[in-house]
Design an enzyme around this catalytic site. Structure first.
Site, PDB file in Angstrom:
ATOM      1  N   ARG A  30      20.603  -4.602   6.051  1.00  0.00           N
ATOM      2  CA  ARG A  30      19.845  -3.453   6.459  1.00  0.00           C
ATOM      3  C   ARG A  30      20.440  -2.961   7.633  1.00  0.00           C
ATOM      4  O   ARG A  30      20.366  -1.576   8.022  1.00  0.00           O
ATOM      5  CB  ARG A  30      18.398  -4.234   6.812  1.00  0.00           C
ATOM      6  CG  ARG A  30      17.614  -4.523   5.538  1.00  0.00           C
ATOM      7  CD  ARG A  30      16.089  -5.197   6.008  1.00  0.00           C
ATOM      8  NE  ARG A  30      15.134  -3.963   6.069  1.00  0.00           N
ATOM      9  CZ  ARG A  30      14.044  -4.451   6.387  1.00  0.00           C
ATOM     10  NH1 ARG A  30      13.653  -5.772   6.588  1.00  0.00           N
ATOM     11  NH2 ARG A  30      13.071  -3.592   6.146  1.00  0.00           N
ATOM     12  N   HIS A  76      15.762   1.324  -3.117  1.00  0.00           N
ATOM     13  CA  HIS A  76      15.334   0.941  -1.673  1.00  0.00           C
ATOM     14  C   HIS A  76      13.980   0.482  -1.720  1.00  0.00           C
ATOM     15  O   HIS A  76      13.044   1.318  -1.264  1.00  0.00           O
ATOM     16  CB  HIS A  76      15.658   1.902  -0.699  1.00  0.00           C
ATOM     17  CG  HIS A  76      16.006   1.400   0.621  1.00  0.00           C
ATOM     18  ND1 HIS A  76      17.020   0.483   0.934  1.00  0.00           N
ATOM     19  CD2 HIS A  76      15.119   1.285   1.785  1.00  0.00           C
ATOM     20  CE1 HIS A  76      16.715   0.242   2.386  1.00  0.00           C
ATOM     21  NE2 HIS A  76      15.600   0.822   2.642  1.00  0.00           N
ATOM     22  N   TYR A 120       6.839  18.626   3.653  1.00  0.00           N
ATOM     23  CA  TYR A 120       7.408  20.437   3.947  1.00  0.00           C
ATOM     24  C   TYR A 120       8.576  20.544   3.977  1.00  0.00           C
ATOM     25  O   TYR A 120       9.067  21.703   4.050  1.00  0.00           O
ATOM     26  CB  TYR A 120       6.489  20.374   5.371  1.00  0.00           C
ATOM     27  CG  TYR A 120       5.093  20.391   5.489  1.00  0.00           C
ATOM     28  CD1 TYR A 120       4.164  21.084   4.814  1.00  0.00           C
ATOM     29  CD2 TYR A 120       4.641  19.437   6.285  1.00  0.00           C
ATOM     30  CE1 TYR A 120       2.845  21.063   4.740  1.00  0.00           C
ATOM     31  CE2 TYR A 120       2.971  19.046   6.184  1.00  0.00           C
ATOM     32  CZ  TYR A 120       2.310  19.913   5.754  1.00  0.00           C
ATOM     33  OH  TYR A 120       0.894  19.941   5.636  1.00  0.00           O
TER      34      TYR A 120
END
Length: 815
Positions: A30, A76, A120
């Protein structure tokens, strides 16, 4: 002993082992980047998912939500916002030195605004990211199972782009953290190239040798790194992997009216939010902890950052700026911790270590790629050998196939008759009849030759580490040519600690003589050197003036309005067309027509007794004291009042002891002493310099005496030189004398003074500009009428402009 399903354990041992497993999972999976491609797993998975979706730089944009869903579902298994925020960061040009994602929509701002919702925004891979994935399908890296074992994902990317040091990375793991700053691509490539060329002496390469190329971090937000020569944090960071540096905002002080000043912040330290800076300054002023500030505004726009801090008349800019650096985040500390995974283990890397890990990775990639290509070429060669045999025995092959009961029988018969393998025999059977044509047969033969040559080259490459290093070097140079750009972050080496560092950007600017060029389209650029640049073709400047990077450059419009900008803000380029429009560097709008350009040194380094002289087409002559010129400012000022239907044609600097020489389009000239013109304020229009006929106009001005002769050029391309002493000194506002008696239909298009070796550019109406030397024209008297053609022209073409490399007489103070 075990009792049923219950097993007794030691709680201390279990907690230790569980915590270690958790810590290593965070470290490896990570928080820390791989030292080879500089990516954390989430970033690598995002790029790989986009690659699998064919979302390269040339593809259309796709919704970010679709990309995030692809990453979550396949590679993931974490929160969607974690993936989206990681993807957004790779698209932010204020976070990444060379963004890996090409985003469309609101991806956040340096103010600290969050990106718009993923439904968006849209994205695709940027060009550097495509280089990170280059050759991925050629068995170059090891693939591993995804989280549920149903798919494969790469453990590392091939990384033709040196991402770790170029884009940097930050991350907090368990018990450790990393903070690798971004660097300039050109500098990193130069350092890698140096190591490749000195591979056999790798052990002897020192940090000092590498820092000749890598000056220091190069943050996307610019700023200034302040380094103490005696205790350099950079040397420690690059030597052992840890160090601290001070990063400061870039600030300039602009003059305002009535003796007031303002501080303009154009760049802030990396990872600093602009809104945080503004709020902190406002709070200090509101709490009366910071004095001297009258107004605070954010004038940032698409052209760049601009935080304006207006000061009171009694305030000292240097003192206010020093207080801002000490009490706000306009100056802060950046900790460099070059920690990355090497063979899945966290390791602190020096600059040399990080570069070496990358080169070893690239060598392994080149070798694996070559082996893959070799196997593929050998397989193709094997098939072509069989096809070649068939073409050489075409009739027999056709007969065998025709007499065979099935395809399998035909294949077996071909294998037995011509000693072919099953693959070769099948390729012959699959070959279409059109390949039997003469030209097609030649193509097969040519391909066979090329394949054999390729196999030989690949086999040679795999056995030669030197050739592989050369290939890496060439690839890096190509990447440098495509993506490298100038440094954004300056490095100021000081003695005596940070407190001794210069406050203003102008004080940090290295003193360098440059040529500023502006072309007919208004594009401006600068190029270093003492000799004038010699652009060719259409890409030549209309104005070319030699200044120092610490000078103030004045751009003057035809109507007498002027803008003052620091000379060092002009972008560096080899030719004007690669520069920036002057309206982006100054308060002018894009419709303004420039009349002239000149530069003067800083106020503390110039003789204030000098003057600026301007002349218009209608012969209005104006003389102003150089001390009245304002410094760099975001506001326009009036240099000279220009009447209607008139325009500025020439500007010169003088020490007040010269003669003014004016020439007109009808071939007249006048020479009179500069003392005949009294100094006037900036808003004045000036006085008449010469009596003109109704159809005549001023085409140029010079200050005499000057080394060399006067050079006159007509609209038809004829030129002559005349000694300066041939022109008598008269009184101002006279009709002057004849400089050249021109035939009807011709007129003077340009005039200058200089040595015969000086080169000028002659602009034509229809065709590309031409270059000429002054001594191409003959030295004649005023009464001589013939002159000489110095430029080849068509009868319907005309000379429109004469560009002279103006080596400005600098009014340097003798103090």
């Amino acid at each position: 002993m075990d009792i049923g399903l219950v097993r007794p354990i030691d709680i201390n041992d279990e907690m230790q082992q569980a915590y270690l497993d958790y810590a290593m999972s965070v470290i490896v999976s990570r928080a820390l980047p791989d030292s080879r491609d500089g990516l954390k797993p989430v970033h690598r998975r995002i790029l790989y998912a986009m690659h699998a979706m064919n979302m390269g730089p040339e593809s259309s944009y796709k919704k970010s939500a679709r990309i995030v869903g692809e990453v979550l579902g396949k590679y993931h298994p974490h929160g969607d916002m974690a993936v989206y925020e990681s993807m957004a960061r790779m698209a932010q040009d204020f976070s990444m030195r060379y963004p890996l994602i090409d985003g469309q929509g609101n991806y956040g701002s340096i103010d600290g605004d969050s990106p718009a919702a993923m439904r968006y925004t849209e994205a695709r891979m940027a060009l550097p990211a495509s280089l990170m994935l280059e050759d991925l399908e050629k068995d170059t890296v090891i693939f591993k199972d995804n989280f549920d074992g149903t798919l494969q994902e790469p453990g590392v990317l091939p990384a033709a782009f040196p991402n770790l040091l170029v884009n940097g990375v930050t991350g907090i793991a368990v018990g450790m953290s990393t903070s690798i700053p971004p660097h300039n691509l050109g500098e990193i490539v130069d350092a890698l190239d140096y190591m490749l060329k000195n591979w056999k002496a790798m052990d002897k390469i020192t940090v000092d040798e590498l820092t000749q190329f890598v000056q220091g971090p190069d943050f996307p937000t610019g700023g200034v790194i302040i380094e103490d020569k005696r205790r350099t944090g950079l040397k420690s960071a690059y030597g052992v992997g840890r160090g601290k540096i001070r990063v400061r905002a870039k600030a300039i002080v602009e003059e305002m009216s009535r003796g007031r000043h303002r501080i303009v912040i154009t760049e802030i330290p990396y990872m600093t939010k602009k809104v945080t800076v503004l709020e902190r300054i406002a709070k200090l002023v509101r709490d009366e902890e910071l004095e001297g500030i009258a107004d605070l505004r954010d004038e940032s726009d698409r052209q760049g950052m601009r935080i304006v801090i207006e000061l009171m008349k009694s305030a000292q800019p240097e003192e206010v700026l020093e207080a801002l650096y000490k009490r706000t985040t306009l100056e802060n500390t950046f900790s460099i911790i070059m920690l990355a995974l090497v063979d899945d283990e966290p390791k602190l890397l020096s600059l040399k270590g990080a570069l070496l890990v990358y080169l070893e990775h690239r060598l392994a990639i080149i070798k694996s790629r070559s082996q893959h290509d070799l196997k593929k070429a050998q397989a193709r060669e094997h098939i072509l050998e069989g096809i070649t045999v068939a073409l050489d025995n075409l009739d027999a092959v056709i007969e065998i196939i025709r007499n065979s009961r099935s395809a399998q029988t035909a294949r077996n018969n071909l294998m037995r008759e011509f000693s072919l393998t099953e693959i070769q025999a099948q390729a012959i059977l699959d070959m279409p009849l059109r390949r039997l044509a003469g030209l097609e047969r030649k193509k097969i033969e040519e391909e066979y030759k090329q394949i054999k040559k390729l196999i030989k080259n690949l086999a040679s490459l795999i056995k030669s580490p030197k050739k592989m290093r050369e290939i890496i070097g060439l690839s890096l140079q190509e990447i440098k040519e495509r993506f490298s750009d100038p440094r954004r972050t300056q490095i100021a080496m000081v003695e005596g600690g940070v407190d001794a560092a210069p406050m203003q950007l102008t004080q940090l600017t290295p003193s360098e003589n440059v040529w500023v060029m502006i072309n007919r389209d208004g594009l401006v650029a600068r190029t270093p050197g003492d000799d004038p640049p010699r652009p060719s073709g259409w890409d030549v400047p209309n104005w070319m003036v030699r200044v120092n990077t610490r000078d103030t450059l004045y751009l003057v419009s035809e109507n007498g309005e002027a803008a003052a900008i620091p000379a060092h803000t002009v972008p560096e380029a080899e030719k004007p067309s690669l520069g920036t429009h002057f309206s982006k560097l100054s308060p002018f709008n894009g419709d303004v027509q420039l009349g002239s350009v000149f530069g003067v040194p800083p106020k503390d380094n110039r003789d204030e007794s000098w003057h600026v002289l301007t002349v218009t087409e209608k012969s209005m002559l104006k003389k102003s004291e150089i001390s009245e010129l304002p410094g760099p400012s975001a506001q326009l000022f009036t240099l000279v009042k220009v009447n209607e239907k008139d325009k500025v044609v020439s500007i010169r600097l003088s020490d007040g002891k010269k003669d003014i020489f004016l020439a007109t389009s009808q071939g007249k000239a006048i020479r009179f002493n500069e003392e005949d013109v009294r100094p006037m304020g900036l808003v004045a229009a000036g006085v008449n310099g010469m009596k003109l006929d109704q159809s005549d106009r001023i085409i140029g001005m010079e200050m005499l005496p000057k080394k060399g002769e006067l050079f006159f050029l007509t609209a038809t391309g004829r030129a002559k030189r005349v000694e300066q002493d041939d022109f008598p000194i008269q009184g101002r506002y006279g009709k002057g004398v004849i400089a050249w008696k021109l035939p009807e239909g011709d007129e003077l298009a340009g005039m200058t003074a200089g040595k015969g070796t000086m080169r000028v550019t002659i602009h034509l109406k229809e065709f590309a500009p031409k270059s000429a030397r002054l001594d191409d024209a003959p030295l004649q008297t005023r009464v001589a009428q013939k002159g000489k053609d110095v430029v080849e022209m068509r009868d319907d073409d005309r000379v429109t402009l004469l560009t002279v490399p103006w080596e400005m007489i600098r009014p340097i103070s003798e103090k």
